[in-house]
Design an enzyme around this catalytic site. Structure first.
Site, PDB file in Angstrom:
ATOM      1  N   LYS A 180      51.234  45.415  46.941  1.00  0.00           N
ATOM      2  CA  LYS A 180      51.047  44.475  45.769  1.00  0.00           C
ATOM      3  C   LYS A 180      50.769  46.082  45.335  1.00  0.00           C
ATOM      4  O   LYS A 180      51.139  47.030  44.970  1.00  0.00           O
ATOM      5  CB  LYS A 180      49.952  43.729  46.090  1.00  0.00           C
ATOM      6  CG  LYS A 180      49.749  42.907  47.664  1.00  0.00           C
ATOM      7  CD  LYS A 180      50.459  41.884  46.952  1.00  0.00           C
ATOM      8  CE  LYS A 180      50.746  40.138  47.876  1.00  0.00           C
ATOM      9  NZ  LYS A 180      49.854  39.997  48.251  1.00  0.00           N
TER      10      LYS A 180
HETATM   11  C1  LIG Z   1      49.834  39.110  49.284  1.00  0.00           C
HETATM   12  C2  LIG Z   1      49.348  36.901  48.491  1.00  0.00           C
HETATM   13  C3  LIG Z   1      48.252  36.721  48.711  1.00  0.00           C
HETATM   14  C4  LIG Z   1      47.538  36.706  50.647  1.00  0.00           C
HETATM   15  O1  LIG Z   1      47.411  37.833  50.347  1.00  0.00           O
HETATM   16  P1  LIG Z   1      46.494  39.387  51.604  1.00  0.00           P
HETATM   17  O2  LIG Z   1      46.073  40.017  51.413  1.00  0.00           O
HETATM   18  O3  LIG Z   1      48.085  39.634  52.176  1.00  0.00           O
HETATM   19  O4  LIG Z   1      45.850  38.057  52.660  1.00  0.00           O
HETATM   20  C5  LIG Z   1      48.018  35.413  49.193  1.00  0.00           C
HETATM   21  N1  LIG Z   1      49.133  34.926  47.437  1.00  0.00           N
HETATM   22  C6  LIG Z   1      49.818  36.171  47.551  1.00  0.00           C
HETATM   23  C7  LIG Z   1      50.560  34.850  46.190  1.00  0.00           C
HETATM   24  C8  LIG Z   1      50.660  36.801  47.902  1.00  0.00           C
HETATM   25  O5  LIG Z   1      51.779  37.650  47.421  1.00  0.00           O
END
Ligand SMILES: *Cc1c(COP(=O)(O)O)cnc(C)c1O
Length: 374
Positions: A180
């Site tokens: 991210k």
């Molecule tokens: C990555 C992601 C999540 C979940 O995040 P994690 O930290 O991996 O649990 C939820 N929604 C979206 C759109 C994502 O890309």
């Protein structure tokens, strides 16, 4: 394999984490509040509670919105499963509304058509980092008497009409997974406009524990006393990871600038490659791009995916429509419900995009695509 996304870790990050490990607090210490204060610097001052990951953030946000059995949550199928599953896990019924054909974000008109008297939350996703239509979705939510939730796992650092993501919806959730826009290894956050909603979010993510004397049923028991008036979970983000987050956050502006540059370069050099459709951007948004979500036309997505992978280019597909997962199919959701999202899925391919991607690496991706499609 060149990955589609990866973290950017510097010596500064390593030193910050090492210092945290040598400090008195590995968790529940001062770095948590400090990281939360730094995050609020990116949300126009809207408070942010840190949690263990982005999935936890969604669980907490829906719990804080008091979503439960009998309630409906309107959301998009073009997302990671957690946007929907964390509402289902609380007993709510998820209602999928279709996306805009170009941005793949929740379509405000489709959301409006999906609303009923039971709608408690409307949850959009800033897909690829491109903000949802906040003003229109706000109207839909207000008219429905529902809360607006933004899953901004892709979009910390993005702005919409000059206002930052995190300040626009009643509840906004973030993820700090390594791919991210910034990372704490695992981590997430929940921003809430209403202090009461924020209080419920913090309590739910900390086992439901209450210490404030004015909120205790038996306030005179003693200084050690706390109560659990409602169940909660332990989704704390430890100090060690909050320290990493603070160090990363100092470079979020740089990460965004580099992602913007790489997206512009893909747009420029892929413009004349046949059989592709490039991502769009509304003129009133400034995205911190998480994904470069390309579309491969003429039914060739699978072939292009396989050939790029065979060349060591780790492309990805974001996302499988959520209701295709067996857990939703078994509840009676059927393919074909949201045709625009399914069309988008059938063409989508995410190219490598992360701050340390070099121009040479990017050129290799562009050339490989050109070779396959020309
Ligand atoms: C990555 C992601 C999540 C979940 O995040 P994690 O930290 O991996 O649990 C939820 N929604 C979206 C759109 C994502 O890309």
């Amino acid at each position: 394999m060149l990955p589609y996304g990866r973290q950017t870790i510097t010596d500064e990050d390593v030193d910050a984490v090492a210092a945290s490990l040598r400090s008195d607090w590995l968790t529940t210490g001062p770095e948590v509040a400090a990281f939360e204060a730094d995050l609020a610097g990116w949300t126009d001052g809207v408070p942010v509670a840190t949690v263990s990951n982005g999935t936890a953030a969604l669980h907490v946000a829906y719990a804080a919105a008091q979503v439960g059995p009998g309630d409906e949550v309107v959301t998009t199928p073009m997302t990671f499963v957690a946007t929907a599953s964390m509402a289902s896990i609380l007993g709510a019924t998820v209602v999928f509304a279709d996306v805009e054909e170009d941005t793949a974000n929740l379509d405000p008109e489709a959301a409006r058509a999906a609303v009923t008297s039971r709608t408690k939350v409307i949850a959009g996703v800033d897909y690829a980092g491109h903000p949802i239509e906040y003003d229109e979705l706000r109207k839909v939510a207000d008219d429905a008497g529902a809360l607006l939730l933004a899953d901004a796992a892709h979009a910390i650092g993005s702005t919409y009409r000059g206002r930052p993501v995190g300040s626009l919806a009643d509840l906004t959730t973030f993820s700090f997974f390594p791919t991210k826009n910034l990372t704490t290894a695992e981590g997430g956050g929940v921003a809430a406009l209403d202090p009461e909603v924020m209080k419920r979010a913090r309590r739910f993510s900390k086992i439901g524990m209450v210490r404030e004397p004015e909120d205790l049923r038996r306030p005179d028991e003693g200084g050690w006393f706390y109560e659990v008036p409602a169940f909660g979970v332990n989704y704390r983000l430890p100090d060690v990871l909050c320290t990493l987050g603070r160090s990363q956050l100092r470079r979020l502006g740089d990460f965004k600038a580099r992602r913007t540059e790489l997206v512009a370069r893909y747009n420029e050099f892929l413009a004349d490659v046949p059989g592709l459709r490039l991502p769009v951007q509304r003129e009133y948004v400034d995205p911190a791009w998480h994904l470069y979500a390309l579309r491969v036309l003429d039914g060739r997505r699978r072939e292009v995916y396989d050939k790029l992978r065979a060349e060591g280019i780790g492309v990805q597909v974001n996302y499988i429509p959520v209701y295709w997962h067996p857990v939703f199919e078994d509840m009676g959701y059927r393919r074909g419900m949201c045709p625009k999202a399914e069309q988008f899925y059938s063409e989508e391919l995410s190219l490598p995009l992360f701050p340390t991607l070099t121009y040479d690496e990017q050129d290799r991706v562009i050339e490989a695509l050109r070779q396959i499609l020309s």
